[in-house]
Design a protein around this motif. Structure first.
Motif, PDB file in Angstrom:
ATOM      1  N   UNK A 110       0.820  -1.213   0.000  1.00  0.00           N
ATOM      2  CA  UNK A 110       0.000   0.000   0.000  1.00  0.00           C
ATOM      3  C   UNK A 110       0.858   1.270   0.000  1.00  0.00           C
ATOM      4  N   UNK A 111       1.957   1.257   0.743  1.00  0.00           N
ATOM      5  CA  UNK A 111       2.823   2.437   0.813  1.00  0.00           C
ATOM      6  C   UNK A 111       3.470   2.780  -0.527  1.00  0.00           C
ATOM      7  N   UNK A 112       3.459   1.823  -1.469  1.00  0.00           N
ATOM      8  CA  UNK A 112       4.093   2.037  -2.768  1.00  0.00           C
ATOM      9  C   UNK A 112       3.084   2.078  -3.910  1.00  0.00           C
ATOM     10  N   UNK A 113       1.818   1.925  -3.581  1.00  0.00           N
ATOM     11  CA  UNK A 113       0.786   1.864  -4.616  1.00  0.00           C
ATOM     12  C   UNK A 113       0.721   3.147  -5.441  1.00  0.00           C
ATOM     13  N   UNK A 114       1.079   4.273  -4.836  1.00  0.00           N
ATOM     14  CA  UNK A 114       1.040   5.554  -5.558  1.00  0.00           C
ATOM     15  C   UNK A 114       1.991   5.575  -6.761  1.00  0.00           C
ATOM     16  N   UNK A 115       2.960   4.655  -6.780  1.00  0.00           N
ATOM     17  CA  UNK A 115       3.889   4.574  -7.910  1.00  0.00           C
ATOM     18  C   UNK A 115       3.285   3.803  -9.089  1.00  0.00           C
ATOM     19  N   UNK A 116       2.272   3.018  -8.811  1.00  0.00           N
ATOM     20  CA  UNK A 116       1.627   2.200  -9.839  1.00  0.00           C
ATOM     21  C   UNK A 116       0.326   2.831 -10.337  1.00  0.00           C
ATOM     22  N   UNK A 117      -0.408   3.462  -9.447  1.00  0.00           N
ATOM     23  CA  UNK A 117      -1.737   3.991  -9.784  1.00  0.00           C
ATOM     24  C   UNK A 117      -1.751   4.872 -11.032  1.00  0.00           C
ATOM     25  N   UNK A 118      -0.816   5.826 -11.184  1.00  0.00           N
ATOM     26  CA  UNK A 118      -0.888   6.719 -12.351  1.00  0.00           C
ATOM     27  C   UNK A 118      -0.558   6.051 -13.690  1.00  0.00           C
ATOM     28  N   UNK A 119       0.013   4.845 -13.657  1.00  0.00           N
ATOM     29  CA  UNK A 119       0.416   4.204 -14.912  1.00  0.00           C
ATOM     30  C   UNK A 119      -0.301   2.868 -15.137  1.00  0.00           C
ATOM     31  N   UNK A 120      -1.348   2.614 -14.365  1.00  0.00           N
ATOM     32  CA  UNK A 120      -2.063   1.332 -14.477  1.00  0.00           C
ATOM     33  C   UNK A 120      -2.492   1.028 -15.911  1.00  0.00           C
ATOM     34  N   UNK A 121      -2.972   2.056 -16.588  1.00  0.00           N
ATOM     35  CA  UNK A 121      -3.500   1.844 -17.941  1.00  0.00           C
ATOM     36  C   UNK A 121      -2.414   1.511 -18.962  1.00  0.00           C
ATOM     37  N   UNK A 122      -1.153   1.736 -18.599  1.00  0.00           N
ATOM     38  CA  UNK A 122      -0.051   1.450 -19.521  1.00  0.00           C
ATOM     39  C   UNK A 122       0.491   0.030 -19.360  1.00  0.00           C
ATOM     40  N   UNK A 123      -0.012  -0.698 -18.361  1.00  0.00           N
ATOM     41  CA  UNK A 123       0.492  -2.044 -18.098  1.00  0.00           C
ATOM     42  C   UNK A 123      -0.192  -3.018 -19.052  1.00  0.00           C
ATOM     43  N   UNK A 124       0.597  -3.597 -19.947  1.00  0.00           N
ATOM     44  CA  UNK A 124       0.043  -4.388 -21.051  1.00  0.00           C
ATOM     45  C   UNK A 124      -0.261  -5.837 -20.680  1.00  0.00           C
ATOM     46  N   UNK A 125       0.493  -6.403 -19.737  1.00  0.00           N
ATOM     47  CA  UNK A 125       0.340  -7.830 -19.443  1.00  0.00           C
ATOM     48  C   UNK A 125      -0.242  -8.119 -18.065  1.00  0.00           C
ATOM     49  N   UNK A 126      -0.209  -7.131 -17.159  1.00  0.00           N
ATOM     50  CA  UNK A 126      -0.690  -7.355 -15.793  1.00  0.00           C
ATOM     51  C   UNK A 126      -2.207  -7.528 -15.796  1.00  0.00           C
ATOM     52  N   UNK A 127      -2.656  -8.684 -15.297  1.00  0.00           N
ATOM     53  CA  UNK A 127      -4.087  -8.992 -15.278  1.00  0.00           C
ATOM     54  C   UNK A 127      -4.729  -8.697 -13.925  1.00  0.00           C
ATOM     55  N   UNK A 128      -3.935  -8.762 -12.855  1.00  0.00           N
ATOM     56  CA  UNK A 128      -4.462  -8.527 -11.512  1.00  0.00           C
ATOM     57  C   UNK A 128      -3.439  -7.762 -10.681  1.00  0.00           C
ATOM     58  N   UNK A 129      -3.913  -6.792  -9.906  1.00  0.00           N
ATOM     59  CA  UNK A 129      -3.084  -6.084  -8.937  1.00  0.00           C
ATOM     60  C   UNK A 129      -3.642  -6.394  -7.552  1.00  0.00           C
TER      61      UNK A 129
END
Length: 530
Positions: free
Chosen positions: A110-129
Protein backbone atom coordinates in the motif's frame (compact mmCIF):
# COMPACT_ATOMS: atom_id res chain seq x y z
CA UNK A 1 18.03 -40.88 -9.18
CA UNK A 2 19.50 -37.38 -8.89
CA UNK A 3 17.64 -34.88 -6.72
CA UNK A 4 17.08 -31.65 -8.69
CA UNK A 5 18.54 -28.53 -7.08
CA UNK A 6 15.30 -26.57 -6.69
CA UNK A 7 14.68 -23.87 -4.10
CA UNK A 8 11.42 -25.32 -2.72
CA UNK A 9 13.64 -27.87 -0.89
CA UNK A 10 14.84 -25.17 1.47
CA UNK A 11 11.44 -24.35 2.97
CA UNK A 12 10.58 -28.08 3.01
CA UNK A 13 13.69 -28.69 5.12
CA UNK A 14 12.84 -25.88 7.52
CA UNK A 15 9.28 -27.17 8.01
CA UNK A 16 10.50 -30.74 8.63
CA UNK A 17 13.24 -29.83 11.10
CA UNK A 18 12.02 -26.52 12.56
CA UNK A 19 8.25 -26.58 12.05
CA UNK A 20 7.31 -25.10 15.44
CA UNK A 21 10.19 -22.63 15.57
CA UNK A 22 9.63 -18.94 14.95
CA UNK A 23 10.35 -18.38 11.27
CA UNK A 24 9.35 -14.75 10.74
CA UNK A 25 8.84 -11.82 13.10
CA UNK A 26 7.28 -8.61 11.81
CA UNK A 27 6.30 -5.43 13.60
CA UNK A 28 3.05 -6.90 14.93
CA UNK A 29 2.96 -10.58 13.94
CA UNK A 30 5.05 -13.71 14.03
CA UNK A 31 4.81 -17.08 12.31
CA UNK A 32 6.37 -20.50 12.82
CA UNK A 33 7.83 -22.31 9.84
CA UNK A 34 4.72 -24.50 9.70
CA UNK A 35 2.49 -21.42 9.66
CA UNK A 36 4.67 -19.76 7.02
CA UNK A 37 4.42 -22.87 4.87
CA UNK A 38 0.62 -22.82 5.17
CA UNK A 39 0.57 -19.20 3.99
CA UNK A 40 2.86 -20.13 1.09
CA UNK A 41 0.43 -22.89 0.07
CA UNK A 42 -2.49 -20.47 0.25
CA UNK A 43 -0.63 -18.04 -1.98
CA UNK A 44 0.22 -20.78 -4.47
CA UNK A 45 -3.43 -21.86 -4.65
CA UNK A 46 -4.49 -18.25 -5.09
CA UNK A 47 -2.04 -17.70 -7.94
CA UNK A 48 -3.13 -20.89 -9.67
CA UNK A 49 -6.77 -19.81 -9.36
CA UNK A 50 -5.79 -16.57 -11.12
CA UNK A 51 -4.38 -18.58 -14.02
CA UNK A 52 -0.66 -18.48 -13.20
CA UNK A 53 1.21 -21.38 -14.81
CA UNK A 54 4.78 -22.58 -15.09
CA UNK A 55 7.00 -19.92 -16.69
CA UNK A 56 4.63 -17.01 -15.98
CA UNK A 57 6.11 -13.93 -14.34
CA UNK A 58 4.78 -12.65 -11.01
CA UNK A 59 6.01 -9.23 -9.86
CA UNK A 60 6.38 -7.89 -6.31
CA UNK A 61 6.78 -4.23 -5.36
CA UNK A 62 7.26 -4.38 -1.62
CA UNK A 63 9.68 -3.59 1.21
CA UNK A 64 11.02 -6.32 3.50
CA UNK A 65 7.81 -7.98 4.70
CA UNK A 66 6.56 -11.51 5.35
CA UNK A 67 4.41 -11.08 2.23
CA UNK A 68 7.54 -10.56 0.15
CA UNK A 69 9.33 -13.51 1.77
CA UNK A 70 6.48 -15.97 1.26
CA UNK A 71 6.11 -14.77 -2.31
CA UNK A 72 9.34 -16.44 -3.39
CA UNK A 73 8.30 -19.95 -2.34
CA UNK A 74 4.69 -19.63 -3.47
CA UNK A 75 5.76 -18.52 -6.95
CA UNK A 76 8.37 -21.28 -7.14
CA UNK A 77 5.83 -24.01 -6.32
CA UNK A 78 4.05 -23.14 -9.56
CA UNK A 79 7.28 -23.18 -11.55
CA UNK A 80 6.61 -19.49 -12.17
CA UNK A 81 9.22 -16.72 -12.15
CA UNK A 82 9.58 -14.13 -9.39
CA UNK A 83 10.14 -10.53 -10.54
CA UNK A 84 11.15 -8.44 -7.47
CA UNK A 85 10.95 -4.70 -8.23
CA UNK A 86 13.25 -2.00 -6.90
CA UNK A 87 11.12 0.24 -4.68
CA UNK A 88 13.01 3.43 -5.64
CA UNK A 89 12.19 3.59 -9.33
CA UNK A 90 9.81 5.92 -11.17
CA UNK A 91 6.34 4.94 -12.44
CA UNK A 92 7.68 4.88 -16.01
CA UNK A 93 10.43 2.46 -14.93
CA UNK A 94 7.77 0.10 -13.62
CA UNK A 95 5.87 0.35 -16.89
CA UNK A 96 8.99 -0.69 -18.80
CA UNK A 97 9.93 -3.57 -16.46
CA UNK A 98 6.42 -4.98 -16.07
CA UNK A 99 5.77 -4.83 -19.81
CA UNK A 100 9.23 -6.09 -20.76
CA UNK A 101 8.97 -9.04 -18.35
CA UNK A 102 5.34 -9.60 -19.38
CA UNK A 103 4.39 -9.98 -15.73
CA UNK A 104 0.92 -11.45 -15.24
CA UNK A 105 0.27 -10.58 -11.58
CA UNK A 106 1.51 -7.60 -9.57
CA UNK A 107 1.64 -7.57 -5.78
CA UNK A 108 2.25 -4.10 -4.37
CA UNK A 109 2.52 -2.71 -0.84
CA UNK A 110 0.00 0.00 0.00
CA UNK A 111 2.82 2.44 0.81
CA UNK A 112 4.09 2.04 -2.77
CA UNK A 113 0.79 1.86 -4.62
CA UNK A 114 1.04 5.55 -5.56
CA UNK A 115 3.89 4.57 -7.91
CA UNK A 116 1.63 2.20 -9.84
CA UNK A 117 -1.74 3.99 -9.78
CA UNK A 118 -0.89 6.72 -12.35
CA UNK A 119 0.42 4.20 -14.91
CA UNK A 120 -2.06 1.33 -14.48
CA UNK A 121 -3.50 1.84 -17.94
CA UNK A 122 -0.05 1.45 -19.52
CA UNK A 123 0.49 -2.04 -18.10
CA UNK A 124 0.04 -4.39 -21.05
CA UNK A 125 0.34 -7.83 -19.44
CA UNK A 126 -0.69 -7.35 -15.79
CA UNK A 127 -4.09 -8.99 -15.28
CA UNK A 128 -4.46 -8.53 -11.51
CA UNK A 129 -3.08 -6.08 -8.94
CA UNK A 130 -3.18 -7.28 -5.32
CA UNK A 131 -2.30 -4.89 -2.49
CA UNK A 132 -0.53 -5.75 0.77
CA UNK A 133 -1.86 -3.77 3.80
CA UNK A 134 -4.58 -2.22 1.61
CA UNK A 135 -6.46 0.83 2.90
CA UNK A 136 -10.06 1.80 2.19
CA UNK A 137 -9.18 4.38 -0.47
CA UNK A 138 -7.41 1.88 -2.74
CA UNK A 139 -9.74 0.13 -5.17
CA UNK A 140 -7.77 -3.11 -5.64
CA UNK A 141 -7.83 -6.65 -4.26
CA UNK A 142 -6.96 -6.83 -0.56
CA UNK A 143 -4.15 -9.36 -0.06
CA UNK A 144 -5.19 -10.50 3.42
CA UNK A 145 -8.84 -11.00 2.48
CA UNK A 146 -7.92 -12.75 -0.77
CA UNK A 147 -5.31 -15.00 0.91
CA UNK A 148 -7.70 -16.01 3.71
CA UNK A 149 -10.08 -17.44 1.10
CA UNK A 150 -7.45 -19.79 -0.35
CA UNK A 151 -6.78 -23.40 0.65
CA UNK A 152 -3.76 -24.00 2.91
CA UNK A 153 -3.20 -27.74 2.47
CA UNK A 154 -0.19 -29.24 0.67
CA UNK A 155 0.13 -27.87 -2.85
CA UNK A 156 0.78 -30.14 -5.84
CA UNK A 157 3.80 -28.51 -7.41
CA UNK A 158 4.64 -28.10 -11.03
CA UNK A 159 7.49 -30.18 -12.39
CA UNK A 160 10.52 -27.97 -11.85
CA UNK A 161 13.98 -28.48 -13.32
CA UNK A 162 17.10 -27.01 -11.75
CA UNK A 163 17.97 -25.06 -14.90
CA UNK A 164 14.52 -23.43 -15.02
CA UNK A 165 14.58 -19.66 -14.47
CA UNK A 166 13.24 -18.86 -10.99
CA UNK A 167 13.80 -15.12 -10.77
CA UNK A 168 14.12 -12.19 -13.12
CA UNK A 169 16.04 -9.31 -11.54
CA UNK A 170 16.27 -5.99 -13.32
CA UNK A 171 19.50 -4.06 -13.00
CA UNK A 172 19.40 -0.41 -12.01
CA UNK A 173 19.57 0.85 -15.56
CA UNK A 174 22.03 3.71 -14.96
CA UNK A 175 23.23 3.38 -18.56
CA UNK A 176 20.01 2.93 -20.51
CA UNK A 177 17.00 0.70 -19.93
CA UNK A 178 17.21 -1.88 -17.12
CA UNK A 179 18.25 -5.40 -18.13
CA UNK A 180 16.48 -8.44 -16.74
CA UNK A 181 18.94 -10.94 -15.24
CA UNK A 182 17.72 -14.53 -15.51
CA UNK A 183 18.76 -16.62 -12.52
CA UNK A 184 17.93 -20.32 -12.29
CA UNK A 185 17.07 -22.62 -9.38
CA UNK A 186 20.53 -24.17 -9.76
CA UNK A 187 22.21 -20.72 -9.68
CA UNK A 188 20.51 -19.81 -6.40
CA UNK A 189 20.72 -23.28 -4.83
CA UNK A 190 24.48 -23.72 -5.26
CA UNK A 191 25.08 -20.08 -4.36
CA UNK A 192 23.15 -20.65 -1.13
CA UNK A 193 25.27 -23.70 -0.23
CA UNK A 194 28.50 -21.77 -0.80
CA UNK A 195 27.31 -18.62 0.98
CA UNK A 196 25.92 -20.39 4.05
CA UNK A 197 29.33 -22.03 4.51
CA UNK A 198 31.37 -18.84 4.16
CA UNK A 199 28.97 -16.76 6.29
CA UNK A 200 28.71 -19.55 8.92
CA UNK A 201 24.90 -19.63 8.85
CA UNK A 202 23.27 -21.91 11.48
CA UNK A 203 19.85 -22.55 13.01
CA UNK A 204 20.88 -20.29 15.90
CA UNK A 205 21.03 -17.24 13.65
CA UNK A 206 18.52 -14.44 13.87
CA UNK A 207 18.69 -12.56 10.58
CA UNK A 208 17.54 -8.96 10.26
CA UNK A 209 16.43 -8.04 6.73
CA UNK A 210 18.13 -4.68 6.14
CA UNK A 211 19.21 -5.16 2.54
CA UNK A 212 16.04 -5.23 0.41
CA UNK A 213 14.86 -8.65 -0.73
CA UNK A 214 14.54 -7.33 -4.28
CA UNK A 215 18.32 -6.72 -4.24
CA UNK A 216 19.46 -10.08 -5.67
CA UNK A 217 16.92 -11.67 -3.33
CA UNK A 218 18.58 -9.84 -0.43
CA UNK A 219 21.78 -11.79 -1.19
CA UNK A 220 19.92 -15.10 -1.01
CA UNK A 221 18.53 -14.49 2.49
CA UNK A 222 15.14 -16.05 1.65
CA UNK A 223 17.08 -19.18 0.70
CA UNK A 224 20.03 -19.97 2.92
CA UNK A 225 18.68 -18.53 6.17
CA UNK A 226 15.44 -20.44 5.56
CA UNK A 227 17.28 -23.67 4.69
CA UNK A 228 19.04 -23.53 8.06
CA UNK A 229 15.93 -22.76 10.10
CA UNK A 230 17.16 -19.30 11.11
CA UNK A 231 14.64 -16.67 12.24
CA UNK A 232 13.84 -13.82 9.85
CA UNK A 233 13.16 -10.34 11.26
CA UNK A 234 11.33 -8.25 8.63
CA UNK A 235 11.88 -4.50 8.80
CA UNK A 236 9.85 -2.31 6.43
CA UNK A 237 11.88 0.85 7.08
CA UNK A 238 15.59 0.38 7.74
CA UNK A 239 16.41 3.59 9.62
CA UNK A 240 19.38 3.55 12.02
CA UNK A 241 16.98 3.74 14.99
CA UNK A 242 14.79 0.90 13.70
CA UNK A 243 17.81 -1.29 12.94
CA UNK A 244 19.33 -0.66 16.35
CA UNK A 245 16.06 -1.39 18.18
CA UNK A 246 15.53 -4.59 16.20
CA UNK A 247 19.08 -5.81 16.88
CA UNK A 248 18.59 -5.19 20.59
CA UNK A 249 15.01 -6.42 20.99
CA UNK A 250 15.35 -9.59 18.91
CA UNK A 251 18.97 -10.54 19.67
CA UNK A 252 19.87 -10.28 15.98
CA UNK A 253 23.09 -12.11 15.08
CA UNK A 254 23.59 -11.26 11.40
CA UNK A 255 22.70 -8.50 8.91
CA UNK A 256 23.59 -7.65 5.30
CA UNK A 257 23.80 -4.01 4.23
CA UNK A 258 25.57 -1.43 2.11
CA UNK A 259 28.54 0.56 3.52
CA UNK A 260 26.47 3.76 3.59
CA UNK A 261 23.90 2.11 5.88
CA UNK A 262 26.61 0.83 8.20
CA UNK A 263 28.14 4.30 8.25
CA UNK A 264 24.79 5.74 9.38
CA UNK A 265 24.72 3.15 12.18
CA UNK A 266 28.19 4.20 13.32
CA UNK A 267 26.96 7.79 13.55
CA UNK A 268 23.84 6.68 15.45
CA UNK A 269 25.81 4.56 17.92
CA UNK A 270 28.22 7.42 18.59
CA UNK A 271 25.32 9.54 19.85
CA UNK A 272 23.04 6.97 21.49
CA UNK A 273 25.52 4.29 22.67
CA UNK A 274 23.00 1.41 22.84
CA UNK A 275 23.95 -1.72 24.76
CA UNK A 276 24.08 -4.79 22.51
CA UNK A 277 25.57 -7.85 24.15
CA UNK A 278 25.27 -10.64 21.58
CA UNK A 279 27.81 -11.34 18.83
CA UNK A 280 26.80 -9.74 15.53
CA UNK A 281 28.12 -10.39 12.02
CA UNK A 282 27.60 -7.61 9.51
CA UNK A 283 28.04 -8.54 5.86
CA UNK A 284 28.96 -5.64 3.58
CA UNK A 285 29.13 -5.29 -0.20
CA UNK A 286 29.55 -2.28 -2.41
CA UNK A 287 32.42 0.18 -2.58
CA UNK A 288 35.37 -1.04 -0.53
CA UNK A 289 35.54 0.87 2.76
CA UNK A 290 38.80 2.28 4.13
CA UNK A 291 40.53 0.09 6.77
CA UNK A 292 39.76 2.76 9.39
CA UNK A 293 36.06 2.13 8.78
CA UNK A 294 36.49 -1.62 9.38
CA UNK A 295 38.44 -0.86 12.55
CA UNK A 296 35.64 1.35 13.90
CA UNK A 297 33.00 -1.32 13.28
CA UNK A 298 34.99 -4.03 15.04
CA UNK A 299 36.33 -1.92 17.91
CA UNK A 300 33.46 0.50 18.57
CA UNK A 301 30.44 -1.65 17.71
CA UNK A 302 32.20 -4.95 18.55
CA UNK A 303 30.65 -6.46 15.41
CA UNK A 304 32.44 -8.81 13.05
CA UNK A 305 32.92 -7.08 9.69
CA UNK A 306 32.67 -9.33 6.60
CA UNK A 307 33.25 -7.74 3.20
CA UNK A 308 31.89 -9.63 0.19
CA UNK A 309 31.81 -8.94 -3.51
CA UNK A 310 29.44 -9.87 -6.28
CA UNK A 311 26.86 -8.64 -8.75
CA UNK A 312 23.34 -9.52 -9.83
CA UNK A 313 24.65 -11.42 -12.84
CA UNK A 314 26.58 -13.84 -10.57
CA UNK A 315 23.73 -14.55 -8.10
CA UNK A 316 25.63 -12.49 -6.60
CA UNK A 317 28.55 -13.38 -4.32
CA UNK A 318 31.98 -14.41 -5.67
CA UNK A 319 34.52 -13.09 -3.13
CA UNK A 320 34.78 -12.85 0.66
CA UNK A 321 37.29 -11.04 2.86
CA UNK A 322 37.47 -13.09 6.07
CA UNK A 323 40.96 -13.70 7.45
CA UNK A 324 42.34 -17.11 6.53
CA UNK A 325 44.15 -19.05 9.25
CA UNK A 326 47.63 -18.61 7.81
CA UNK A 327 47.20 -14.80 7.96
CA UNK A 328 45.80 -14.62 11.50
CA UNK A 329 49.18 -13.67 12.98
CA UNK A 330 49.48 -10.53 10.86
CA UNK A 331 49.35 -7.20 12.75
CA UNK A 332 45.76 -6.05 13.34
CA UNK A 333 46.19 -2.96 11.16
CA UNK A 334 47.15 -5.21 8.24
CA UNK A 335 44.21 -7.49 8.98
CA UNK A 336 41.85 -4.49 8.86
CA UNK A 337 43.33 -3.62 5.45
CA UNK A 338 42.70 -7.16 4.22
CA UNK A 339 39.12 -7.15 5.54
CA UNK A 340 38.46 -3.94 3.62
CA UNK A 341 39.22 -5.66 0.32
CA UNK A 342 36.76 -7.62 -1.81
CA UNK A 343 38.62 -10.78 -0.87
CA UNK A 344 39.37 -14.23 -2.27
CA UNK A 345 37.11 -16.56 -4.29
CA UNK A 346 34.30 -18.38 -2.53
CA UNK A 347 33.80 -22.12 -3.07
CA UNK A 348 32.55 -22.79 -6.58
CA UNK A 349 33.87 -19.51 -8.01
CA UNK A 350 36.86 -18.84 -10.25
CA UNK A 351 37.80 -15.15 -10.21
CA UNK A 352 40.64 -13.44 -12.09
CA UNK A 353 41.80 -9.89 -12.71
CA UNK A 354 42.92 -9.50 -16.30
CA UNK A 355 44.49 -6.88 -18.55
CA UNK A 356 43.07 -5.88 -21.93
CA UNK A 357 44.98 -8.70 -23.61
CA UNK A 358 43.42 -11.29 -21.30
CA UNK A 359 46.52 -12.04 -19.24
CA UNK A 360 46.33 -11.86 -15.46
CA UNK A 361 47.74 -8.88 -13.58
CA UNK A 362 50.75 -9.28 -11.31
CA UNK A 363 49.94 -10.08 -7.67
CA UNK A 364 51.58 -6.90 -6.47
CA UNK A 365 48.55 -4.85 -5.38
CA UNK A 366 49.34 -2.25 -8.05
CA UNK A 367 48.62 -3.49 -11.57
CA UNK A 368 44.98 -2.85 -12.49
CA UNK A 369 42.73 -5.05 -14.61
CA UNK A 370 39.10 -6.08 -15.02
CA UNK A 371 37.54 -8.58 -12.63
CA UNK A 372 36.07 -11.60 -14.43
CA UNK A 373 34.42 -14.69 -12.96
CA UNK A 374 33.00 -18.05 -13.90
CA UNK A 375 30.93 -20.01 -11.41
CA UNK A 376 27.76 -21.92 -10.66
CA UNK A 377 26.15 -18.53 -10.06
CA UNK A 378 26.69 -16.91 -13.47
CA UNK A 379 23.31 -15.98 -14.89
CA UNK A 380 21.53 -17.80 -17.68
CA UNK A 381 21.52 -14.49 -19.55
CA UNK A 382 19.60 -11.24 -19.96
CA UNK A 383 15.89 -11.61 -20.64
CA UNK A 384 15.13 -10.97 -24.31
CA UNK A 385 18.58 -9.44 -24.83
CA UNK A 386 20.98 -11.92 -26.42
CA UNK A 387 23.35 -9.20 -27.63
CA UNK A 388 23.97 -7.88 -24.11
CA UNK A 389 24.35 -11.45 -22.85
CA UNK A 390 27.07 -12.22 -25.39
CA UNK A 391 28.83 -8.95 -24.59
CA UNK A 392 28.90 -9.72 -20.85
CA UNK A 393 29.64 -13.47 -20.91
CA UNK A 394 32.60 -14.25 -23.16
CA UNK A 395 34.30 -17.65 -23.39
CA UNK A 396 32.43 -18.74 -20.27
CA UNK A 397 33.64 -15.79 -18.19
CA UNK A 398 31.39 -13.05 -16.82
CA UNK A 399 33.01 -9.65 -17.37
CA UNK A 400 32.00 -7.54 -14.38
CA UNK A 401 33.09 -4.08 -15.49
CA UNK A 402 34.85 -3.68 -12.13
CA UNK A 403 38.54 -2.85 -12.04
CA UNK A 404 40.80 -4.34 -9.40
CA UNK A 405 44.22 -5.36 -8.18
CA UNK A 406 45.48 -8.57 -6.55
CA UNK A 407 47.80 -8.48 -3.52
CA UNK A 408 50.55 -10.95 -2.60
CA UNK A 409 48.08 -13.12 -0.67
CA UNK A 410 45.66 -13.38 -3.58
CA UNK A 411 43.12 -10.92 -2.22
CA UNK A 412 41.32 -8.88 -4.88
CA UNK A 413 40.78 -5.19 -4.19
CA UNK A 414 38.16 -3.37 -6.27
CA UNK A 415 39.59 0.00 -7.19
CA UNK A 416 36.70 1.26 -9.31
CA UNK A 417 34.06 0.61 -11.91
CA UNK A 418 35.59 0.64 -15.38
CA UNK A 419 33.72 3.84 -16.15
CA UNK A 420 34.69 5.45 -12.81
CA UNK A 421 38.47 5.17 -13.14
CA UNK A 422 39.92 8.69 -13.34
CA UNK A 423 42.76 9.07 -15.85
CA UNK A 424 44.80 12.17 -15.02
CA UNK A 425 47.91 12.94 -17.01
CA UNK A 426 48.00 9.30 -18.14
CA UNK A 427 47.86 7.97 -14.55
CA UNK A 428 44.98 5.79 -13.32
CA UNK A 429 43.32 7.09 -10.15
CA UNK A 430 40.91 5.01 -8.07
CA UNK A 431 37.99 7.14 -6.91
CA UNK A 432 37.51 4.61 -4.10
CA UNK A 433 41.04 5.26 -2.81
CA UNK A 434 40.44 9.01 -2.78
CA UNK A 435 37.09 8.54 -1.02
CA UNK A 436 38.77 6.39 1.61
CA UNK A 437 41.10 9.27 2.49
CA UNK A 438 38.25 11.79 2.63
CA UNK A 439 36.37 9.56 5.09
CA UNK A 440 39.28 10.03 7.51
CA UNK A 441 38.45 13.75 7.83
CA UNK A 442 36.55 14.30 11.11
CA UNK A 443 34.08 16.75 9.52
CA UNK A 444 33.05 14.50 6.62
CA UNK A 445 30.05 12.20 6.97
CA UNK A 446 29.98 10.87 3.39
CA UNK A 447 32.02 11.43 0.24
CA UNK A 448 31.93 10.42 -3.40
CA UNK A 449 34.51 11.24 -6.07
CA UNK A 450 34.02 11.60 -9.82
CA UNK A 451 36.19 12.63 -12.75
CA UNK A 452 35.83 16.16 -14.17
CA UNK A 453 37.58 17.63 -17.23
CA UNK A 454 40.85 19.49 -16.81
CA UNK A 455 42.59 21.47 -19.56
CA UNK A 456 46.10 20.30 -18.65
CA UNK A 457 45.63 16.82 -17.15
CA UNK A 458 42.56 15.62 -19.06
CA UNK A 459 40.69 14.67 -15.88
CA UNK A 460 41.04 15.32 -12.16
CA UNK A 461 39.14 14.07 -9.07
CA UNK A 462 36.20 16.14 -7.81
CA UNK A 463 34.54 15.37 -4.47
CA UNK A 464 30.90 15.55 -3.43
CA UNK A 465 30.85 15.86 0.36
CA UNK A 466 28.17 15.55 3.03
CA UNK A 467 29.29 17.27 6.24
CA UNK A 468 28.52 15.95 9.71
CA UNK A 469 27.53 19.50 10.64
CA UNK A 470 27.17 22.27 8.09
CA UNK A 471 30.00 24.79 7.88
CA UNK A 472 32.61 22.71 9.70
CA UNK A 473 35.06 22.55 6.80
CA UNK A 474 35.89 24.52 3.65
CA UNK A 475 36.66 23.38 0.12
CA UNK A 476 40.24 24.57 0.50
CA UNK A 477 40.72 22.58 3.71
CA UNK A 478 39.47 19.38 2.08
CA UNK A 479 41.74 19.88 -0.94
CA UNK A 480 44.71 20.45 1.38
CA UNK A 481 43.73 17.42 3.48
CA UNK A 482 43.73 15.15 0.42
CA UNK A 483 47.05 16.58 -0.86
CA UNK A 484 48.68 15.79 2.50
CA UNK A 485 47.66 12.14 2.35
CA UNK A 486 47.78 11.32 -1.36
CA UNK A 487 50.14 11.74 -4.27
CA UNK A 488 49.28 15.20 -5.58
CA UNK A 489 47.91 13.93 -8.89
CA UNK A 490 45.36 11.87 -6.91
CA UNK A 491 44.20 14.73 -4.68
CA UNK A 492 40.82 16.35 -5.27
CA UNK A 493 40.86 19.64 -7.15
CA UNK A 494 37.37 20.76 -6.18
CA UNK A 495 34.55 20.06 -3.74
CA UNK A 496 30.77 20.31 -4.00
CA UNK A 497 28.94 20.31 -0.67
CA UNK A 498 25.68 18.40 -0.82
CA UNK A 499 22.94 17.64 1.70
CA UNK A 500 22.66 13.97 0.76
CA UNK A 501 24.32 11.64 -1.72
CA UNK A 502 21.94 10.00 -4.21
CA UNK A 503 21.67 6.28 -3.49
CA UNK A 504 19.95 3.18 -4.78
CA UNK A 505 17.47 1.37 -2.53
CA UNK A 506 20.29 -0.88 -1.31
CA UNK A 507 22.40 2.15 -0.32
CA UNK A 508 24.82 2.21 -3.26
CA UNK A 509 25.91 5.72 -4.26
CA UNK A 510 24.70 6.70 -7.74
CA UNK A 511 27.69 8.45 -9.32
CA UNK A 512 25.83 8.84 -12.61
CA UNK A 513 23.47 11.28 -10.89
CA UNK A 514 26.42 13.16 -9.37
CA UNK A 515 27.94 13.56 -12.83
CA UNK A 516 24.63 14.86 -14.14
CA UNK A 517 24.37 17.31 -11.24
CA UNK A 518 27.93 18.53 -11.80
CA UNK A 519 27.34 19.12 -15.52
CA UNK A 520 24.01 20.82 -14.91
CA UNK A 521 25.68 23.16 -12.42
CA UNK A 522 28.58 23.91 -14.72
CA UNK A 523 26.30 24.53 -17.70
CA UNK A 524 23.98 26.91 -15.86
CA UNK A 525 26.83 28.80 -14.18
CA UNK A 526 28.84 29.16 -17.37
CA UNK A 527 31.94 28.01 -15.51
CA UNK A 528 34.67 25.73 -16.77
CA UNK A 529 37.44 23.82 -15.01
CA UNK A 530 41.05 24.72 -15.63
Amino acid sequence: MDVPLVLTHFLDRAVTLYGEKRAVITEDREFTYRELNSRVNQLSYGLRNLGVEKGDRVAFLAPNTVEMLEGFYAVFQLGAIMVPLNIRLTPDDYVFILNHSESKILFVDQDLYHLIKPVKQKLESVEHIIVHYKNEETNETDYNVWLANQEGSAFKRAEIHENDVCSLLYTSGTTGKPKGVMLTHRNNYLHALSSMHHLRVTDQDIYLHVLPMFHVNGWGAPFYYTANGATHICLKKATPENICNAVKNHNVTVMHMAPTVLNSLLQYFAVHTPSIEQSVRVVIAGSAPPPAFVKRVEQELKWEFIQVYGMTESTPLSLISTIRSQLSDLPMEEQFSIKAKAGYPMIGCDVKVVKDDGTEVEHNGKEIGEVITRSHGVMKGYWKNEEATMETIRNGWLHTGDMGTVDEYGHIDIVDRKKDIIISGGENISSIEVEGVLYEHPAILEAAVIAIPHEKWGETPHAFVVEKNKGMVTEEEIIAFSRERLAHFKAVTGVTFIGELPKTASGKIQKMRLREEYWNTETTSGRFVN
